[in-house]
Structure formats: structure tokens, C-alpha cells
Design an enzyme around this catalytic site. Structure first.
Site, short mmCIF file in Angstrom:
data_model
loop_
_atom_site.label_atom_id
_atom_site.label_comp_id
_atom_site.label_asym_id
_atom_site.label_seq_id
_atom_site.Cartn_x
_atom_site.Cartn_y
_atom_site.Cartn_z
N ASP A 151 0.29 -3.67 12.31
CA ASP A 151 0.79 -4.25 10.69
C ASP A 151 1.14 -5.57 10.93
O ASP A 151 2.13 -5.92 11.43
CB ASP A 151 1.92 -3.14 10.62
CG ASP A 151 2.41 -3.37 8.93
OD1 ASP A 151 2.72 -4.60 8.52
OD2 ASP A 151 2.47 -2.41 8.31
N ARG A 163 0.82 -1.21 -0.03
CA ARG A 163 -0.06 0.01 0.00
C ARG A 163 0.84 1.24 0.08
O ARG A 163 1.59 1.31 0.93
CB ARG A 163 -0.73 0.11 1.28
CG ARG A 163 -1.80 -0.85 1.37
CD ARG A 163 -2.96 -0.61 2.19
NE ARG A 163 -2.43 -0.33 3.79
CZ ARG A 163 -3.28 0.23 4.62
NH1 ARG A 163 -4.72 0.13 4.24
NH2 ARG A 163 -2.87 0.67 5.84
N ASP A 191 4.60 -6.39 9.27
CA ASP A 191 5.76 -6.31 10.41
C ASP A 191 5.96 -7.04 11.67
O ASP A 191 6.84 -7.71 12.18
CB ASP A 191 5.59 -4.78 10.97
CG ASP A 191 6.14 -3.56 9.90
OD1 ASP A 191 6.91 -3.93 8.99
OD2 ASP A 191 5.70 -2.53 9.99
N THR A 219 -1.35 7.35 -0.64
CA THR A 219 -2.59 7.28 -1.29
C THR A 219 -3.47 5.94 -0.74
O THR A 219 -4.64 5.83 -1.00
CB THR A 219 -2.52 7.31 -2.64
OG1 THR A 219 -1.79 5.84 -2.86
CG2 THR A 219 -1.62 8.22 -3.04
C1 PRP Z 1 -1.06 -5.07 4.41
C2 PRP Z 1 -1.99 -6.26 4.56
C3 PRP Z 1 -2.86 -6.02 2.95
C4 PRP Z 1 -2.98 -4.58 3.01
C5 PRP Z 1 -4.29 -4.52 3.62
O1 PRP Z 1 0.21 -5.04 3.53
O2 PRP Z 1 -1.05 -7.35 4.29
O3 PRP Z 1 -1.97 -6.54 1.83
O4 PRP Z 1 -1.96 -3.91 3.86
O5 PRP Z 1 -4.68 -3.18 3.23
P1 PRP Z 1 -5.81 -2.65 2.27
O6 PRP Z 1 -7.00 -3.43 2.46
O7 PRP Z 1 -6.17 -1.15 2.47
O8 PRP Z 1 -5.18 -2.76 0.92
P2 PRP Z 1 1.13 -3.93 3.32
O9 PRP Z 1 0.69 -3.11 2.18
O10 PRP Z 1 1.20 -3.35 4.56
O11 PRP Z 1 2.39 -4.76 2.82
P3 PRP Z 1 3.13 -5.96 3.57
O12 PRP Z 1 2.09 -7.00 3.62
O13 PRP Z 1 4.44 -5.78 2.78
O14 PRP Z 1 3.45 -5.41 5.10
N1 URA Z 2 -2.43 -3.53 6.94
C1 URA Z 2 -2.10 -4.01 8.13
O1 URA Z 2 -1.30 -4.76 8.14
N2 URA Z 2 -2.85 -3.67 9.23
C2 URA Z 2 -3.96 -2.75 8.95
O2 URA Z 2 -4.53 -2.39 10.20
C3 URA Z 2 -4.27 -2.30 7.97
C4 URA Z 2 -3.47 -2.87 6.90
#
Ligand code: PRP
Ligand code: URA
Length: 211
Positions: free
Chosen positions: A202, A106, A205, A110
């Protein structure tokens, strides 16, 4: 337009494990283990409609006709990174499933999904697919991943999350009314940064210990 089904999996074991994930004191090792365990338990429900066929088996006592899986071809597609945490939990039940990968993150400003990687099994078009991502927040990532898979014309698509916000569920329902969602919890809302409240933080993380 027919609306997809949202399967909120409220089994006591799932609720108990989800509460451990929410706790900020839960460390990386336990968090990772529990994400995998929840995926296994969710998989049990998400595969409830797998077709069976009958085969003849000789037990030590007698010969009979018994049920076995009809050989339906499955693929699981984790959304990188956090979806990776669910893969082993599914493979523990369905070791023959093939695994595709979609890399999306994400954009922190944005909140729109940005694609950075994709590798699918060569026969993905002949498979039923379960998309894996622990978090369904705005829904942007899931909507984009599902659209991506639809371009491959795979046979069917289900979405498996651990925790969702109502906004994310609505987004998937609007964009992909044919995709069922399996989730262990639906929280109240998103905050200004697009995080699920109260949520679990997160997920990526916490699975990989990057914060
Ligand atoms: C997180 C999560 C989803 C996304 C959800 O990933 O694992 O993929 O956010 O958010 P959304 O429904 O608003 O799209 P992130 O973008 O943080 O990446 P990561 O898995 O690499 O930490
Ligand atoms: N992605 C995450 O990992 N946690 C949230 O709460 C939203 C998006």
C-alpha cells in the site's frame, strides 16, 4: 479510436529505485525519499515535449542566441494521499508548476473510487496537467481523477505512476484514449483485494507510515 501511449521508463536508475520500494524491509524515510526521486526522474521524460524558444544571452565570453522554456503553463495534480509523495520530486525540476489536489480513496469492498476533496488552481483551464499517483491498480482512481480534470477543460492531461497493473493501463486506455501514461514498471496482475502483484504494498501507508 486512437490509443494513448504507455511510456514504460526502464532507465537503470528507475529500475534500481523501484526494486528498493518493493522490498518490504524499506522503511518510511527511505520509501518517501525514493518515491520523490522516482518522480523527478519520470518528470524528466514526461516533459520531453516542452516547447522551447530562443533568447539572447551574454556569456562572459560572447553574446549568443540560446534555448529557454517557452513558458508553457504546467500544473501537477496528485491524487491524495499517495500522490502527495511525488509532488516535491516534480517541483524540484519545475518549481513554478501549480499544484491542484484531488482526494480519492478506494472503497475497500467495491474498490470503486470515492471523492472526498478537490482544490484546483483558478487558471487550471489554461494549463497542461500531470496527474500523479504512485499506483495504477484497477485504474478506477485514475480514470475518475482524469474525468474530473476533463470537466475543467484543461489543455492536456498526462498520467504519471510508479507502478501499474495491466488492468489499470487498459482501464485508462479505454476511458481516456487521449491521455499518455508514464510509469516505471508494469507488474503481472492484481490480487483479489485489488493489490498489484508482486507490487510494493500500500503506497499511501508506506509513504506516511500509517501501517
Ligand atoms: C491507492 C493508490 C491509488 C489507488 C489505486 O490509493 O494511491 O490512488 O489506490 O488503485 P486503483 O487503480 O484500483 O483505483 P488508496 O485508495 O489506497 O488511498 P490512499 O492514497 O489514501 O492510501
Ligand atoms: N493501491 C496501492 O497502494 N497498492 C496497490 O497494490 C494497489 C492499490
Amino acid at each position: 479510436m486512437s490509443e494513448n501511449k504507455v511510456h514504460i521508463l526502464d532507465h537503470p536508475l528507475l529500475q534500481h529505485k523501484l526494486t528498493i520500494l518493493r522490498d518490504e524491509r524499506t522503511g518510511v524515510k527511505e520509501f518517501r525519499e525514493i518515491v520523490a526521486e522516482i518522480a523527478t526522474l519520470e518528470c524528466y521524460e514526461a516533459t520531453r515535449d516542452l516547447p522551447l524558444k530562443e533568447i539572447e544571452v551574454k556569456t562572459p565570453v560572447a553574446t549568443g542566441t540560446f534555448k529557454t522554456l517557452a513558458g508553457k503553463k504546467l500544473a501537477i495534480v496528485p491524487i491524495l494521499r499517495a500522490g502527495l509523495g511525488m509532488v516535491d520530486g516534480i517541483l524540484s525540476l519545475i518549481p513554478s508548476a501549480k499544484v491542484g489536489h484531488i482526494g480519492l480513496y478506494r472503497d475497500p469492498e467495491t474498490l470503486a473510487p470515492v471523492e472526498y476533496y478537490c482544490k484546483m488552481p483558478s487558471d487550471i483551464a489554461e494549463r497542461d496537467v500531470i496527474v500523479l499517483d504512485p499506483m495504477l491498480a484497477t485504474g478506477g482512481s485514475a480514470v475518475a481523477a482524469i474525468q474530473f480534470l476533463k470537466n475543467y477543460e484543461c489543455r492536456s492531461i498526462k498520467l504519471m505512476n510508479i507502478l501499474a497493473a495491466p488492468e489499470g493501463i487498459r482501464a485508462v486506455q479505454e476511458a481516456h484514449p487521449d491521455v499518455d501514461i508514464y510509469v516505471a514498471g508494469v507488474d503481472e496482475k492484481l490480487n483479489d483485494h485489488g493489490y498489484i502483484v508482486p507490487g510494493l504494498g500500500d503506497a499511501g501507508d508506506r509513504i506516511f507510515g500509517t501501517k
